[in-house]
Write a protein that holds these residues in place. Structure first.
Motif, PDB file in Angstrom:
ATOM      1  N   LEU A   4       3.726  -4.671   8.031  1.00  0.00           N
ATOM      2  CA  LEU A   4       5.057  -4.073   8.101  1.00  0.00           C
ATOM      3  C   LEU A   4       4.962  -2.655   7.557  1.00  0.00           C
ATOM      4  CD1 LEU A   4       8.091  -4.636   8.704  1.00  0.00           C
ATOM      5  CD2 LEU A   4       8.310  -5.306   6.301  1.00  0.00           C
ATOM      6  N   VAL A   5       5.214  -1.670   8.394  1.00  0.00           N
ATOM      7  CA  VAL A   5       5.183  -0.284   7.954  1.00  0.00           C
ATOM      8  C   VAL A   5       6.499   0.056   7.274  1.00  0.00           C
ATOM      9  CG1 VAL A   5       5.148   2.130   8.714  1.00  0.00           C
ATOM     10  CG2 VAL A   5       3.540   0.485   9.705  1.00  0.00           C
ATOM     11  N   ALA A   6       6.415   0.674   6.093  1.00  0.00           N
ATOM     12  CA  ALA A   6       7.597   1.158   5.380  1.00  0.00           C
ATOM     13  C   ALA A   6       7.380   2.650   5.155  1.00  0.00           C
ATOM     14  CB  ALA A   6       7.784   0.431   4.059  1.00  0.00           C
ATOM     15  N   SER A   7       8.087   3.471   5.882  1.00  0.00           N
ATOM     16  CA  SER A   7       7.812   4.907   5.849  1.00  0.00           C
ATOM     17  C   SER A   7       9.083   5.722   5.975  1.00  0.00           C
ATOM     18  CB  SER A   7       6.850   5.267   6.992  1.00  0.00           C
ATOM     19  OG  SER A   7       6.613   6.658   7.050  1.00  0.00           O
ATOM     20  N   SER A   8       9.035   6.918   5.403  1.00  0.00           N
ATOM     21  CA  SER A   8      10.154   7.851   5.558  1.00  0.00           C
ATOM     22  C   SER A   8      10.057   8.586   6.892  1.00  0.00           C
ATOM     23  CB  SER A   8      10.145   8.869   4.406  1.00  0.00           C
ATOM     24  OG  SER A   8       8.908   9.555   4.359  1.00  0.00           O
ATOM     25  N   MET A   9       8.884   8.518   7.547  1.00  0.00           N
ATOM     26  CA  MET A   9       8.713   9.128   8.875  1.00  0.00           C
ATOM     27  C   MET A   9       9.186   8.127   9.916  1.00  0.00           C
ATOM     28  SD  MET A   9       4.994  11.013   8.473  1.00  0.00           S
ATOM     29  CE  MET A   9       4.079   9.488   8.173  1.00  0.00           C
TER      30      MET A   9
ATOM     31  N   LEU B 179      12.260  -4.114  14.564  1.00  0.00           N
ATOM     32  CA  LEU B 179      12.606  -2.717  14.791  1.00  0.00           C
ATOM     33  C   LEU B 179      13.907  -2.401  14.056  1.00  0.00           C
ATOM     34  CD1 LEU B 179      11.891  -2.628  18.621  1.00  0.00           C
ATOM     35  CD2 LEU B 179      10.526  -1.536  16.837  1.00  0.00           C
ATOM     36  N   PRO B 180      14.002  -1.218  13.443  1.00  0.00           N
ATOM     37  CA  PRO B 180      15.231  -0.878  12.709  1.00  0.00           C
ATOM     38  C   PRO B 180      16.405  -0.671  13.645  1.00  0.00           C
ATOM     39  CG  PRO B 180      13.773   1.022  12.823  1.00  0.00           C
ATOM     40  CD  PRO B 180      12.998  -0.153  13.376  1.00  0.00           C
ATOM     41  N   ASP B 181      17.603  -0.839  13.110  1.00  0.00           N
ATOM     42  CA  ASP B 181      18.820  -0.605  13.895  1.00  0.00           C
ATOM     43  C   ASP B 181      18.826   0.830  14.419  1.00  0.00           C
ATOM     44  OD1 ASP B 181      19.687  -3.160  13.415  1.00  0.00           O
ATOM     45  OD2 ASP B 181      20.980  -2.593  11.721  1.00  0.00           O
ATOM     46  N   GLY B 182      19.235   0.994  15.654  1.00  0.00           N
ATOM     47  CA  GLY B 182      19.324   2.326  16.240  1.00  0.00           C
ATOM     48  C   GLY B 182      18.058   2.800  16.924  1.00  0.00           C
ATOM     49  N   TYR B 183      16.999   1.976  16.868  1.00  0.00           N
ATOM     50  CA  TYR B 183      15.746   2.402  17.502  1.00  0.00           C
ATOM     51  C   TYR B 183      15.899   2.435  19.013  1.00  0.00           C
ATOM     52  CZ  TYR B 183      11.057   2.108  19.454  1.00  0.00           C
ATOM     53  OH  TYR B 183       9.933   2.326  20.208  1.00  0.00           O
TER      54      TYR B 183
ATOM     55  N   LYS C 104      12.042   3.755   4.768  1.00  0.00           N
ATOM     56  CA  LYS C 104      11.946   3.571   3.317  1.00  0.00           C
ATOM     57  C   LYS C 104      13.297   3.512   2.613  1.00  0.00           C
ATOM     58  CE  LYS C 104       7.567   4.884   1.264  1.00  0.00           C
ATOM     59  NZ  LYS C 104       6.872   5.820   0.359  1.00  0.00           N
ATOM     60  N   HIS C 105      14.314   4.086   3.222  1.00  0.00           N
ATOM     61  CA  HIS C 105      15.622   4.096   2.563  1.00  0.00           C
ATOM     62  C   HIS C 105      16.380   2.773   2.766  1.00  0.00           C
ATOM     63  CE1 HIS C 105      16.424   5.569   6.717  1.00  0.00           C
ATOM     64  NE2 HIS C 105      17.472   4.753   6.604  1.00  0.00           N
ATOM     65  N   SER C 106      15.776   1.802   3.430  1.00  0.00           N
ATOM     66  CA  SER C 106      16.468   0.552   3.766  1.00  0.00           C
ATOM     67  C   SER C 106      16.781  -0.286   2.524  1.00  0.00           C
ATOM     68  CB  SER C 106      15.611  -0.280   4.718  1.00  0.00           C
ATOM     69  OG  SER C 106      15.347   0.427   5.914  1.00  0.00           O
ATOM     70  N   GLN C 107      17.822  -1.091   2.630  1.00  0.00           N
ATOM     71  CA  GLN C 107      18.217  -2.002   1.569  1.00  0.00           C
ATOM     72  C   GLN C 107      17.310  -3.237   1.565  1.00  0.00           C
ATOM     73  OE1 GLN C 107      20.719  -1.342  -0.647  1.00  0.00           O
ATOM     74  NE2 GLN C 107      20.912   0.659   0.354  1.00  0.00           N
ATOM     75  N   ARG C 108      17.353  -3.995   0.466  1.00  0.00           N
ATOM     76  CA  ARG C 108      16.516  -5.193   0.337  1.00  0.00           C
ATOM     77  C   ARG C 108      16.777  -6.178   1.472  1.00  0.00           C
ATOM     78  NH1 ARG C 108      16.056  -8.483  -5.268  1.00  0.00           N
ATOM     79  NH2 ARG C 108      15.176  -6.447  -5.825  1.00  0.00           N
ATOM     80  N   ALA C 109      18.025  -6.291   1.896  1.00  0.00           N
ATOM     81  CA  ALA C 109      18.368  -7.233   2.964  1.00  0.00           C
ATOM     82  C   ALA C 109      17.619  -6.910   4.255  1.00  0.00           C
ATOM     83  CB  ALA C 109      19.868  -7.224   3.216  1.00  0.00           C
TER      84      ALA C 109
ATOM     85  N   VAL D  57       0.853  -1.186   0.000  1.00  0.00           N
ATOM     86  CA  VAL D  57       0.000   0.000   0.000  1.00  0.00           C
ATOM     87  C   VAL D  57       0.892   1.240   0.000  1.00  0.00           C
ATOM     88  CG1 VAL D  57      -1.964   1.144   1.073  1.00  0.00           C
ATOM     89  CG2 VAL D  57      -1.620  -1.315   1.421  1.00  0.00           C
ATOM     90  N   ASP D  58       0.966   1.886  -1.147  1.00  0.00           N
ATOM     91  CA  ASP D  58       1.806   3.075  -1.304  1.00  0.00           C
ATOM     92  C   ASP D  58       1.311   3.838  -2.522  1.00  0.00           C
ATOM     93  OD1 ASP D  58       4.263   4.716  -2.254  1.00  0.00           O
ATOM     94  OD2 ASP D  58       4.894   3.953  -0.300  1.00  0.00           O
ATOM     95  N   ASP D  59       1.315   5.163  -2.451  1.00  0.00           N
ATOM     96  CA  ASP D  59       0.780   5.951  -3.573  1.00  0.00           C
ATOM     97  C   ASP D  59       1.829   6.266  -4.631  1.00  0.00           C
ATOM     98  OD1 ASP D  59       2.112   7.675  -1.822  1.00  0.00           O
ATOM     99  OD2 ASP D  59       0.863   9.394  -2.331  1.00  0.00           O
ATOM    100  N   HIS D  60       3.030   5.698  -4.511  1.00  0.00           N
ATOM    101  CA  HIS D  60       4.063   5.878  -5.525  1.00  0.00           C
ATOM    102  C   HIS D  60       4.205   4.585  -6.325  1.00  0.00           C
ATOM    103  CE1 HIS D  60       5.118   9.109  -2.672  1.00  0.00           C
ATOM    104  NE2 HIS D  60       5.505   9.740  -3.762  1.00  0.00           N
ATOM    105  N   PRO D  61       3.762   4.554  -7.579  1.00  0.00           N
ATOM    106  CA  PRO D  61       3.797   3.316  -8.373  1.00  0.00           C
ATOM    107  C   PRO D  61       5.174   2.665  -8.461  1.00  0.00           C
ATOM    108  CG  PRO D  61       2.465   4.978  -9.478  1.00  0.00           C
ATOM    109  CD  PRO D  61       3.138   5.668  -8.322  1.00  0.00           C
ATOM    110  N   LEU D  62       6.229   3.472  -8.594  1.00  0.00           N
ATOM    111  CA  LEU D  62       7.566   2.898  -8.700  1.00  0.00           C
ATOM    112  C   LEU D  62       7.964   2.172  -7.421  1.00  0.00           C
ATOM    113  CD1 LEU D  62       9.595   5.641 -10.625  1.00  0.00           C
ATOM    114  CD2 LEU D  62       8.883   3.381 -11.450  1.00  0.00           C
ATOM    115  N   PHE D  63       7.582   2.735  -6.278  1.00  0.00           N
ATOM    116  CA  PHE D  63       7.908   2.080  -5.020  1.00  0.00           C
ATOM    117  C   PHE D  63       7.092   0.799  -4.871  1.00  0.00           C
ATOM    118  CE2 PHE D  63       7.868   1.505  -0.390  1.00  0.00           C
ATOM    119  CZ  PHE D  63       9.235   1.582  -0.132  1.00  0.00           C
TER     120      PHE D  63
END
Length: 233
Positions: free
Chosen positions: A91-96, A137-141, A116-121, A19-25
């Motif tokens: 799974l939330v994928a967000s720039s916020m 949780l992302p690294d550094g949280y 959102k800037h995370s790598q595929r891994a 669910v994202d409003d950017h087709p490329l993403f």
């Protein structure tokens, strides 16, 4: 050995939704999901309304959700999506991706959060983590609440989660400063119906005014709110 293989296979999910409003993403995430698991299908939606339609017609068990959609504000979409798909892994994928937003997203029902800037891994690791029954949780949280239970934002989210999808949408519009007649026009319903929903919203949130309802939404990062000094009532 056979049992372990069976358990691993059963943990794999079948029907994903991006669910994202950017087709490329959406395209990039579809490729990513197909590369990390054997999904039978990966659907996409550019709005929360579109996502809810997919959930209504498909057995979606894994969702990647952007918080910033054109028809939702803040955590509004996550709360409504969780209610519509209570058993799905989200799974939330967000720039916020600040600590406060990550914390609130988990309390609103997300199983994990990936910037959102995370790598595929990182997405692959997140998928393996949530399918094994753990939060990712992302690294550094760093938990802004210090790991304490019963915080005010959690209480606000619990109350917001009792709203129906229509009530959540109306609360979001109230937070944008819309009047009842404007809400009625946008949702194509009678103004008396809006008033009934507003009354029900305030009862569920335990408040006595629209302004207090907006403050509850702000406390939980449920929606964007008006600049200080503007009264939505």
């Amino acid at each position: 050995m056979i049992q372990a293989a069976t358990d691993a296979a059963s943990s794999r999910l079948s029907h994903a939704l991006v669910v994202d409003d950017h087709p490329l993403f959406c395209d990039a995430l579809t490729l990513t999901l197909n590369s990390i698991s054997d999904f039978e299908s990966v659907a996409t939606a550019g709005t929360l309304a579109g996502a809810l339609e997919v959930i209504d017609t498909s057995d979606v068990d894994f969702v990647v959700l952007d918080l910033n959609l054109p028809d939702v504000n803040g955590l509004d979409g996550l709360v409504r999506l969780r209610k519509a798909a209570p058993e799905a892994k989200i799974l939330v994928a967000s720039s916020m991706a600040d600590n406060r937003m990550i914390c609130h997203a988990l309390k609103a029902g997300a199983n994990g959060f990936v910037p959102k800037h995370s790598q595929r891994a990182v997405f692959a690791k997140a998928y393996e983590t949530v399918t094994s029954g753990r939060d990712f949780l992302p690294d550094g949280y760093i938990d802004p609440d210090g790991g304490q239970a019963g915080s005010a934002p959690a209480d606000a989210l619990d109350r917001l989660a009792t709203l129906t999808n229509q009530q959540a949408r109306i609360l979001s519009l109230i937070c944008e400063g819309r009047l009842n007649k404007q809400i009625a026009y946008e949702l194509s319903i009678a103004e008396t119906t809006v008033k009934a929903h507003v009354t029900a919203i305030m009862r569920k949130l335990g408040v006595h005014s629209r302004t207090q309802a907006v403050l509850i939404a702000q406390e939980a990062s449920f929606a964007k709110v008006l600049p200080s000094g503007e009264d939505p009532s």
